[in-house]
Scaffold this motif. Structure first.
Motif, PDB file in Angstrom:
ATOM      1  N   ASN A  46      20.154   3.744 -21.257  1.00  0.00           N
ATOM      2  CA  ASN A  46      20.389   4.800 -20.271  1.00  0.00           C
ATOM      3  C   ASN A  46      21.429   5.773 -20.797  1.00  0.00           C
ATOM      4  N   VAL A  47      21.444   6.942 -20.202  1.00  0.00           N
ATOM      5  CA  VAL A  47      22.379   7.985 -20.612  1.00  0.00           C
ATOM      6  C   VAL A  47      23.767   7.654 -20.077  1.00  0.00           C
ATOM      7  N   SER A  48      24.776   7.773 -20.925  1.00  0.00           N
ATOM      8  CA  SER A  48      26.161   7.502 -20.537  1.00  0.00           C
ATOM      9  C   SER A  48      27.052   8.441 -21.335  1.00  0.00           C
ATOM     10  N   ILE A 317      22.238   1.608 -25.455  1.00  0.00           N
ATOM     11  CA  ILE A 317      21.010   0.854 -25.664  1.00  0.00           C
ATOM     12  C   ILE A 317      21.346  -0.627 -25.716  1.00  0.00           C
ATOM     13  N   TYR A 318      20.375  -1.456 -25.347  1.00  0.00           N
ATOM     14  CA  TYR A 318      20.583  -2.894 -25.296  1.00  0.00           C
ATOM     15  C   TYR A 318      19.621  -3.560 -26.283  1.00  0.00           C
ATOM     16  N   ALA A 375      24.850  -1.237 -27.593  1.00  0.00           N
ATOM     17  CA  ALA A 375      25.218  -0.352 -28.693  1.00  0.00           C
ATOM     18  C   ALA A 375      25.256   1.077 -28.161  1.00  0.00           C
ATOM     19  N   LEU A 376      26.044   1.915 -28.814  1.00  0.00           N
ATOM     20  CA  LEU A 376      26.238   3.288 -28.364  1.00  0.00           C
ATOM     21  C   LEU A 376      25.675   4.243 -29.401  1.00  0.00           C
ATOM     22  N   VAL A 377      24.915   5.230 -28.918  1.00  0.00           N
ATOM     23  CA  VAL A 377      24.287   6.235 -29.773  1.00  0.00           C
ATOM     24  C   VAL A 377      24.744   7.607 -29.299  1.00  0.00           C
ATOM     25  N   VAL A 378      25.152   8.457 -30.257  1.00  0.00           N
ATOM     26  CA  VAL A 378      25.572   9.818 -29.927  1.00  0.00           C
ATOM     27  C   VAL A 378      24.625  10.805 -30.594  1.00  0.00           C
ATOM     28  N   LYS A 391      20.872  13.755 -17.428  1.00  0.00           N
ATOM     29  CA  LYS A 391      21.903  13.396 -16.455  1.00  0.00           C
ATOM     30  C   LYS A 391      22.390  11.975 -16.728  1.00  0.00           C
ATOM     31  N   MET A 392      23.589  11.712 -16.211  1.00  0.00           N
ATOM     32  CA  MET A 392      24.168  10.386 -16.345  1.00  0.00           C
ATOM     33  C   MET A 392      23.288   9.350 -15.654  1.00  0.00           C
ATOM     34  N   GLY A 393      23.009   8.235 -16.354  1.00  0.00           N
ATOM     35  CA  GLY A 393      22.227   7.162 -15.784  1.00  0.00           C
ATOM     36  C   GLY A 393      20.734   7.274 -16.006  1.00  0.00           C
ATOM     37  N   ALA A 394      20.272   8.396 -16.570  1.00  0.00           N
ATOM     38  CA  ALA A 394      18.840   8.550 -16.804  1.00  0.00           C
ATOM     39  C   ALA A 394      18.369   7.525 -17.831  1.00  0.00           C
ATOM     40  N   GLY A 395      17.095   7.089 -17.699  1.00  0.00           N
ATOM     41  CA  GLY A 395      16.560   6.100 -18.621  1.00  0.00           C
ATOM     42  C   GLY A 395      16.248   6.689 -19.990  1.00  0.00           C
ATOM     43  N   VAL A 396      16.355   5.853 -21.011  1.00  0.00           N
ATOM     44  CA  VAL A 396      16.117   6.285 -22.388  1.00  0.00           C
ATOM     45  C   VAL A 396      15.363   5.170 -23.114  1.00  0.00           C
ATOM     46  N   GLN A 397      14.382   5.570 -23.894  1.00  0.00           N
ATOM     47  CA  GLN A 397      13.749   4.648 -24.834  1.00  0.00           C
ATOM     48  C   GLN A 397      14.261   4.988 -26.225  1.00  0.00           C
ATOM     49  N   GLY A 398      14.686   3.980 -26.943  1.00  0.00           N
ATOM     50  CA  GLY A 398      15.226   4.198 -28.276  1.00  0.00           C
ATOM     51  C   GLY A 398      14.381   3.519 -29.337  1.00  0.00           C
ATOM     52  N   ILE A 399      14.276   4.196 -30.480  1.00  0.00           N
ATOM     53  CA  ILE A 399      13.575   3.635 -31.631  1.00  0.00           C
ATOM     54  C   ILE A 399      14.545   3.668 -32.794  1.00  0.00           C
ATOM     55  N   ALA A 400      15.056   2.482 -33.171  1.00  0.00           N
ATOM     56  CA  ALA A 400      15.989   2.396 -34.297  1.00  0.00           C
ATOM     57  C   ALA A 400      15.185   2.399 -35.590  1.00  0.00           C
TER      58      ALA A 400
END
Length: 432
Positions: A46-48, A317-318, A375-378, A391-400
């Motif tokens: 999520n966005v933070s 991200i988790y 983990a934190l991504v910027v 916006k804060m709290g919005a969902g995110v899908q991440g691909i490392a």
């Protein structure tokens, strides 16, 4: 008779092309197996933000009170220091509208009491100085008197010695005169004259002895008076010193009371400033959970939330524990934000659409309550900027993003259940 319709439907006499297409697809599949494939890990988050002061902040009531006025409504944008609501007191200890002024009057009165005791200490010091001077003067007088009496005693002792010598001489003359009188050598008149002289000498010695004894008594009395004077002045000085210490104790007690009252006055003054709940930063007021006028708030009770206007966004991200060794700081992460359309080819990230590039900056060593590692991504400043609408709290899908390997290797790895490649080759350079 040969039917033409049968030939048109079944193509019995046409050459088969299945074998040709089979070889074409076989060659195409072999070529595809050698195409590059980017290994990756898919995660959710999520966005933070990285900074605590940019996270949504609760608006809390600093004191218990009753709401008497609202200055904002849900969705309003405020600046730092703007008033949110106004409160009034509900505790009986603070209901007096002149509480601060009365406390300041108590402080003034205590300061007056302290000044009185300070003046009393000054007067006591002067009294001590006067008593010490008077004691020294009195003792000096008694010492002078004792000196005089000692001189007088010495003179009287000399006078006694002279009287004693004279008495011995008169006694000797009296004895010889008596013998001569008994022998008839002198007349009775002469004998009586010598007897009178002897009696006078005896009386003179007795008088000298009495005077000497009296002087000695005067010396003893003067010494006693000196000791009594020292004792008397010691008692007076001790009593005055005790009064001085008592006054000093009152000063210290008054100073403590003044400090306590000044502290109360400062608290009352600061409490007056807490009747207005102010915005802690620029942002939007949301989730106001109190309605109307007259509602009672408890101390530190939440009123609502203020979402900061300026935020340096990051993505939390988790990661599963099994994938944790594959991640390292600085690693590239493709982010897909909820609400933004995206076409994703996980094996070919450069051909994906609607993804935004991020950079892994931190991995927490402590596991979260959900059993995953955070983990934190910027945002990667060198790539396409993140959309400003997130916006804060919005969902995110991440691909490392991991290593680039051929497709055949990736298929072989998945069939055998091997993990992705994450080993970094170490190169050594030697200088000659």
């Amino acid at each position: 008779m040969k039917l033409q319709s049968i030939d048109n439907i079944y193509h019995i006499n046409r050459d088969s092309r299945v074998k040709r297409w089979f070889y074409i697809f076989l060659v195409f599949g072999i070529v595809v197996l050698f195409l590059p494939w980017t290994q990756n890990i898919k995660v959710r988050g999520n966005v933070s933000t990285l900074y605590q002061d940019q996270r949504p902040q609760q608006l809390n009531s600093p004191i218990p009170g009753k709401i008497i006025k609202w200055y904002v409504k849900n969705g309003d944008y405020v600046k730092k220091g703007d008033t949110i609501i106004q409160l009034t007191e509900v505790k009986d200890d603070y209901l007096d509208p002149l509480l601060l002024e009365r406390t300041q009057e108590q402080v003034k009165a205590k300061k007056g009491v302290r000044s009185y005791y300070e003046a009393k200490v000054g007067a006591t010091d002067s009294q001590l100085t006067a008593l010490k001077a008077s004691r020294e003067l009195k003792i000096s007088q008694l010492k002078v008197k004792i000196g005089q009496l000692n001189n007088k005693l010495a003179a009287e002792e000399a006078e006694l010695i002279a009287a004693d010598n004279e008495l011995k001489l008169s006694e000797d003359q009296y004895n010889r005169q008596k013998k001569m009188y008994d022998d008839g050598l002198v007349s009775l008149t002469q004998f009586q004259q010598r007897s009178v002289s002897y009696q006078n000498a005896l009386a003179k010695k007795t008088a000298a002895q009495n005077k000497l004894a009296q002087t000695r008594q005067e010396i003893v009395a003067t010494n006693i008076e000196q000791n009594a004077t020292i004792q008397d002045y010691t008692e007076k000085l001790s009593k005055t010193q005790g009064e001085r210490y008592q006054s000093m104790g009152q000063i210290e007690g008054s100073t403590g009371d003044i400090a306590k009252l000044e502290n109360q006055a400062a608290n009352y003054k600061a409490r007056k400033g807490l009747y207005f709940v102010l915005a802690s930063q620029d942002g939007q007021v949301v989730q106001l959970n109190k309605a109307g006028i007259g509602e009672i708030l408890k101390e530190t009770e939440s009123i609502g939330t203020i979402v900061p206007k300026k935020v340096d966004y990051a993505v939390e991200i988790y990661v599963k524990p099994v994938d944790l060794p594959l991640l390292k700081e600085g690693q590239r992460v493709m982010c897909i934000f909820d609400g933004f359309p995206a076409i994703v080819f996980s094996g070919w990230p450069n051909t994906s659409y609607g993804t935004f590039t991020g950079k892994l900056v931190a991995i927490e060593n402590n596991i979260s309550v959900n059993g995953l590692f955070k983990a934190l991504v910027v945002e990667d400043k060198m790539q396409k900027p993140w959309p400003p609408q997130i916006k804060m709290g919005a969902g995110v899908q991440g691909i490392a993003i991991l290593n680039d390997v051929p497709i055949w290797y990736e298929l072989w790895r998945n069939i055998n259940g091997f993990p992705p490649d994450y080993y970094v080759a170490k190169t050594e350079t030697t200088t000659k």
